[in-house]
Design a protein around this motif. Structure first.
Motif, PDB file in Angstrom:
ATOM      1  N   LYS A  63       0.840  -1.192   0.000  1.00 48.15           N
ATOM      2  CA  LYS A  63       0.000   0.000   0.000  1.00 48.15           C
ATOM      3  C   LYS A  63       0.879   1.248   0.000  1.00 48.15           C
ATOM      4  CE  LYS A  63      -0.294  -0.080   5.042  1.00 48.15           C
ATOM      5  NZ  LYS A  63      -1.156  -0.309   6.209  1.00 48.15           N
ATOM      6  N   PRO A  64       0.401   2.360  -0.551  1.00 48.75           N
ATOM      7  CA  PRO A  64       1.179   3.603  -0.535  1.00 48.75           C
ATOM      8  C   PRO A  64       1.490   4.058   0.888  1.00 48.75           C
ATOM      9  CG  PRO A  64      -0.611   3.748  -2.106  1.00 48.75           C
ATOM     10  CD  PRO A  64      -0.836   2.481  -1.328  1.00 48.75           C
ATOM     11  N   ALA A  65       2.556   4.808   1.027  1.00 55.36           N
ATOM     12  CA  ALA A  65       3.059   5.191   2.350  1.00 55.36           C
ATOM     13  C   ALA A  65       2.079   6.064   3.123  1.00 55.36           C
ATOM     14  CB  ALA A  65       4.397   5.912   2.197  1.00 55.36           C
ATOM     15  N   HIS A  66       1.200   6.789   2.432  1.00 54.18           N
ATOM     16  CA  HIS A  66       0.289   7.674   3.164  1.00 54.18           C
ATOM     17  C   HIS A  66      -0.809   6.918   3.899  1.00 54.18           C
ATOM     18  CE1 HIS A  66      -1.634   7.347  -0.874  1.00 54.18           C
ATOM     19  NE2 HIS A  66      -2.764   7.331  -0.175  1.00 54.18           N
ATOM     20  N   HIS A  67      -0.936   5.604   3.662  1.00 50.92           N
ATOM     21  CA  HIS A  67      -1.874   4.781   4.423  1.00 50.92           C
ATOM     22  C   HIS A  67      -1.139   4.219   5.647  1.00 50.92           C
ATOM     23  CE1 HIS A  67      -5.111   4.839   1.470  1.00 50.92           C
ATOM     24  NE2 HIS A  67      -4.222   4.603   0.524  1.00 50.92           N
ATOM     25  N   ASN A  68      -1.402   4.785   6.809  1.00 49.43           N
ATOM     26  CA  ASN A  68      -0.661   4.401   8.010  1.00 49.43           C
ATOM     27  C   ASN A  68      -1.366   3.347   8.850  1.00 49.43           C
ATOM     28  OD1 ASN A  68       1.431   6.296   7.519  1.00 49.43           O
ATOM     29  ND2 ASN A  68       0.108   7.945   8.288  1.00 49.43           N
ATOM     30  N   ASP A  69      -2.693   3.213   8.721  1.00 48.29           N
ATOM     31  CA  ASP A  69      -3.415   2.281   9.578  1.00 48.29           C
ATOM     32  C   ASP A  69      -3.258   0.850   9.068  1.00 48.29           C
ATOM     33  OD1 ASP A  69      -4.766   3.094   7.336  1.00 48.29           O
ATOM     34  OD2 ASP A  69      -6.754   2.774   8.178  1.00 48.29           O
ATOM     35  N   GLN A  70      -3.477  -0.108   9.968  1.00 46.56           N
ATOM     36  CA  GLN A  70      -3.335  -1.528   9.656  1.00 46.56           C
ATOM     37  C   GLN A  70      -4.710  -2.137   9.399  1.00 46.56           C
ATOM     38  OE1 GLN A  70      -0.370  -2.767   9.245  1.00 46.56           O
ATOM     39  NE2 GLN A  70       0.759  -1.016  10.056  1.00 46.56           N
ATOM     40  N   LYS A  71      -5.006  -2.417   8.131  1.00 41.77           N
ATOM     41  CA  LYS A  71      -6.296  -2.967   7.764  1.00 41.77           C
ATOM     42  C   LYS A  71      -6.229  -4.439   7.393  1.00 41.77           C
ATOM     43  CE  LYS A  71      -8.153   1.406   5.995  1.00 41.77           C
ATOM     44  NZ  LYS A  71      -8.708   2.101   4.801  1.00 41.77           N
ATOM     45  N   GLY A  72      -5.093  -5.052   7.512  1.00 39.31           N
ATOM     46  CA  GLY A  72      -4.960  -6.432   7.091  1.00 39.31           C
ATOM     47  C   GLY A  72      -4.463  -6.524   5.667  1.00 39.31           C
ATOM     48  N   THR A  73      -4.615  -7.703   5.068  1.00 37.90           N
ATOM     49  CA  THR A  73      -4.064  -7.999   3.747  1.00 37.90           C
ATOM     50  C   THR A  73      -5.161  -8.517   2.832  1.00 37.90           C
ATOM     51  OG1 THR A  73      -1.910  -8.540   4.720  1.00 37.90           O
ATOM     52  CG2 THR A  73      -2.342  -9.362   2.498  1.00 37.90           C
ATOM     53  N   LEU A  74      -5.133  -8.066   1.588  1.00 32.65           N
ATOM     54  CA  LEU A  74      -6.089  -8.513   0.578  1.00 32.65           C
ATOM     55  C   LEU A  74      -5.405  -9.552  -0.308  1.00 32.65           C
ATOM     56  CD1 LEU A  74      -8.459  -6.173  -1.428  1.00 32.65           C
ATOM     57  CD2 LEU A  74      -7.377  -8.141  -2.503  1.00 32.65           C
ATOM     58  N   LEU A  75      -5.933 -10.771  -0.318  1.00 34.89           N
ATOM     59  CA  LEU A  75      -5.434 -11.842  -1.182  1.00 34.89           C
ATOM     60  C   LEU A  75      -6.287 -11.855  -2.443  1.00 34.89           C
ATOM     61  CD1 LEU A  75      -4.997 -14.693   1.469  1.00 34.89           C
ATOM     62  CD2 LEU A  75      -3.416 -12.838   0.895  1.00 34.89           C
ATOM     63  N   PHE A  76      -5.670 -11.619  -3.595  1.00 29.00           N
ATOM     64  CA  PHE A  76      -6.412 -11.399  -4.833  1.00 29.00           C
ATOM     65  C   PHE A  76      -6.276 -12.589  -5.777  1.00 29.00           C
ATOM     66  CE2 PHE A  76      -6.523  -9.904  -9.263  1.00 29.00           C
ATOM     67  CZ  PHE A  76      -7.789  -9.355  -9.298  1.00 29.00           C
ATOM     68  N   ILE A  77      -7.448 -13.102  -6.258  1.00 32.14           N
ATOM     69  CA  ILE A  77      -7.475 -14.159  -7.272  1.00 32.14           C
ATOM     70  C   ILE A  77      -8.111 -13.569  -8.520  1.00 32.14           C
ATOM     71  CG2 ILE A  77      -8.103 -16.521  -7.827  1.00 32.14           C
ATOM     72  CD1 ILE A  77      -8.643 -17.029  -4.890  1.00 32.14           C
ATOM     73  N   ARG A  78      -7.344 -13.484  -9.577  1.00 34.04           N
ATOM     74  CA  ARG A  78      -7.794 -12.822 -10.792  1.00 34.04           C
ATOM     75  C   ARG A  78      -8.841 -13.657 -11.537  1.00 34.04           C
ATOM     76  NH1 ARG A  78      -3.171 -15.570 -11.820  1.00 34.04           N
ATOM     77  NH2 ARG A  78      -3.067 -16.822 -13.732  1.00 34.04           N
ATOM     78  N   GLY A  79      -9.624 -13.006 -12.365  1.00 35.84           N
ATOM     79  CA  GLY A  79     -10.497 -13.713 -13.292  1.00 35.84           C
ATOM     80  C   GLY A  79      -9.689 -14.168 -14.495  1.00 35.84           C
ATOM     81  N   SER A  80      -9.831 -15.431 -14.865  1.00 37.72           N
ATOM     82  CA  SER A  80      -8.988 -15.976 -15.929  1.00 37.72           C
ATOM     83  C   SER A  80      -9.715 -16.995 -16.793  1.00 37.72           C
ATOM     84  CB  SER A  80      -7.766 -16.659 -15.318  1.00 37.72           C
ATOM     85  OG  SER A  80      -8.167 -17.786 -14.553  1.00 37.72           O
ATOM     86  N   ALA A  81     -10.969 -17.294 -16.473  1.00 35.69           N
ATOM     87  CA  ALA A  81     -11.678 -18.424 -17.082  1.00 35.69           C
ATOM     88  C   ALA A  81     -10.893 -19.710 -16.868  1.00 35.69           C
ATOM     89  CB  ALA A  81     -11.946 -18.191 -18.570  1.00 35.69           C
ATOM     90  N   PHE A  82     -10.059 -19.730 -15.849  1.00 35.18           N
ATOM     91  CA  PHE A  82      -9.200 -20.868 -15.499  1.00 35.18           C
ATOM     92  C   PHE A  82      -8.183 -21.194 -16.592  1.00 35.18           C
ATOM     93  CE2 PHE A  82     -13.455 -21.808 -13.643  1.00 35.18           C
ATOM     94  CZ  PHE A  82     -13.137 -21.620 -12.309  1.00 35.18           C
ATOM     95  N   THR A  83      -8.073 -20.352 -17.623  1.00 38.16           N
ATOM     96  CA  THR A  83      -7.271 -20.725 -18.790  1.00 38.16           C
ATOM     97  C   THR A  83      -6.136 -19.772 -19.126  1.00 38.16           C
ATOM     98  OG1 THR A  83      -8.743 -19.540 -20.307  1.00 38.16           O
ATOM     99  CG2 THR A  83      -9.242 -21.864 -19.880  1.00 38.16           C
ATOM    100  N   GLY A  84      -6.071 -18.605 -18.526  1.00 39.22           N
ATOM    101  CA  GLY A  84      -5.026 -17.673 -18.932  1.00 39.22           C
ATOM    102  C   GLY A  84      -4.942 -16.484 -18.005  1.00 39.22           C
ATOM    103  N   GLY A  85      -4.126 -15.508 -18.413  1.00 45.99           N
ATOM    104  CA  GLY A  85      -3.970 -14.302 -17.628  1.00 45.99           C
ATOM    105  C   GLY A  85      -2.902 -14.441 -16.565  1.00 45.99           C
ATOM    106  N   PRO A  86      -1.610 -14.248 -16.909  1.00 45.94           N
ATOM    107  CA  PRO A  86      -0.548 -14.320 -15.911  1.00 45.94           C
ATOM    108  C   PRO A  86      -0.617 -13.171 -14.926  1.00 45.94           C
ATOM    109  CG  PRO A  86       0.322 -13.542 -18.004  1.00 45.94           C
ATOM    110  CD  PRO A  86      -1.100 -13.948 -18.253  1.00 45.94           C
ATOM    111  N   LEU A  87       0.225 -13.209 -13.901  1.00 48.67           N
ATOM    112  CA  LEU A  87       0.178 -12.200 -12.855  1.00 48.67           C
ATOM    113  C   LEU A  87       0.345 -10.792 -13.396  1.00 48.67           C
ATOM    114  CD1 LEU A  87       2.288 -13.875 -10.019  1.00 48.67           C
ATOM    115  CD2 LEU A  87      -0.167 -13.602 -10.107  1.00 48.67           C
ATOM    116  N   ASP A  88       1.201 -10.606 -14.402  1.00 45.45           N
ATOM    117  CA  ASP A  88       1.458  -9.273 -14.922  1.00 45.45           C
ATOM    118  C   ASP A  88       0.179  -8.596 -15.404  1.00 45.45           C
ATOM    119  OD1 ASP A  88       4.116  -9.609 -14.442  1.00 45.45           O
ATOM    120  OD2 ASP A  88       4.653 -10.125 -16.505  1.00 45.45           O
ATOM    121  N   GLU A  89      -0.803  -9.397 -15.839  1.00 46.18           N
ATOM    122  CA  GLU A  89      -2.015  -8.846 -16.409  1.00 46.18           C
ATOM    123  C   GLU A  89      -2.839  -8.068 -15.394  1.00 46.18           C
ATOM    124  OE1 GLU A  89      -5.445 -10.500 -16.359  1.00 46.18           O
ATOM    125  OE2 GLU A  89      -6.266  -9.046 -17.761  1.00 46.18           O
ATOM    126  N   THR A  90      -2.605  -8.293 -14.105  1.00 40.39           N
ATOM    127  CA  THR A  90      -3.403  -7.634 -13.076  1.00 40.39           C
ATOM    128  C   THR A  90      -2.578  -6.665 -12.225  1.00 40.39           C
ATOM    129  OG1 THR A  90      -3.022  -9.561 -11.648  1.00 40.39           O
ATOM    130  CG2 THR A  90      -5.078  -9.501 -12.882  1.00 40.39           C
TER     131      THR A  90
END
Length: 231
Positions: A63-90
């Motif tokens: 997160k950017p440095a101006h966010h000082n509070d601790q809100k936890g962590t967001l684990l992100f699973i991209r939409g891919s149709a299970f067939t494509g879309g490497p990490l760079d795409e998101t």
């Protein structure tokens, strides 16, 4: 504008993602590669890449440095149709989420079909979530964990949450599902009303089944149809 709306407009409808089921596997990869390049050009925040083994690979977008509070962590699973879309795409999208919510975002990697069919992608996400839960302090990631999934990523998020709950493990604290596919078996009025012309249509879903699953019996597995589980 909310990052989700930006992504829907720019990358889905304007980007031609609704035509994926009309493409060959090579055309899909070429189509997504065009967006990978655009994503890299937009990235203006640092990220860290980790490859623990074949199953556990992820990127951390701080997160950017101006966010000082601790809100936890967001684990992100991209939409891919299970067939494509490497990490760079998101990358550009997860940077927007990190700034919008003031949370560190972990971009989860998984192997994709048709080379790696069900349940490989499900098992990869489970392995990564378990690894992060066990080692989050090593990567300076704070609890609670929010699991965020979109489209096929939403399907996986719902099924992964059930998997750990069934095992008696409280690894996920919050769950966010954006237009997930929850049931590949049963008929619903919405399938008649919105089965054509809304991107996630019946033709696309049949294409996805063929590319992703091994047998028809797997359609009713909660790991691919989470509404049939214990939610």
């Amino acid at each position: 504008m909310h990052p989700l709306l930006v992504r829907l407009l720019r990358r889905a409808y304007h980007g031609g993602h609704a035509r994926l089921h009309e493409m060959t596997q090579e055309e899909i990869q070429n189509h997504l590669a065009q967006f990978n390049t655009k994503g890299k050009e937009e990235v203006d925040l640092p990220f860290e890449s980790y490859e623990i083994n074949e199953e556990v690979r992820f990127e951390i977008i701080r997160k950017p440095a101006h966010h000082n509070d601790q809100k936890g962590t967001l684990l992100f699973i991209r939409g891919s149709a299970f067939t494509g879309g490497p990490l760079d795409e998101t990358l550009s999208y997860t940077h927007m989420l990190a700034d919008y919510y003031g949370m560190d975002v972990v971009n989860l990697h998984f192997r994709v079909a048709p080379q790696y069919k069900f349940p490989t992608f499900f098992e990869d996400i489970c392995a990564t979530v378990q690894y992060l839960a066990d080692n989050h302090t090593q990567y300076h990631l704070n609890r609670p964990f929010t699991l965020w999934g979109e489209s096929s990523g939403g399907t996986m998020a719902a099924s992964v949450c059930q998997h750990f709950e069934n095992m008696g493990k409280k690894l996920i604290d919050k769950l966010v599902l954006i237009y997930p596919m929850m049931d590949l078996i049963r008929d619903y009025p919405s399938k008649d009303l919105y089965g054509q012309g809304y991107m996630l249509d019946l033709t696309f879903i049949e294409w996805l089944k063929d590319k992703t699953l091994n047998t028809q019996e797997e359609w009713s597995d909660y790991r691919i149809s989470p509404a049939l589980g214990t939610m």
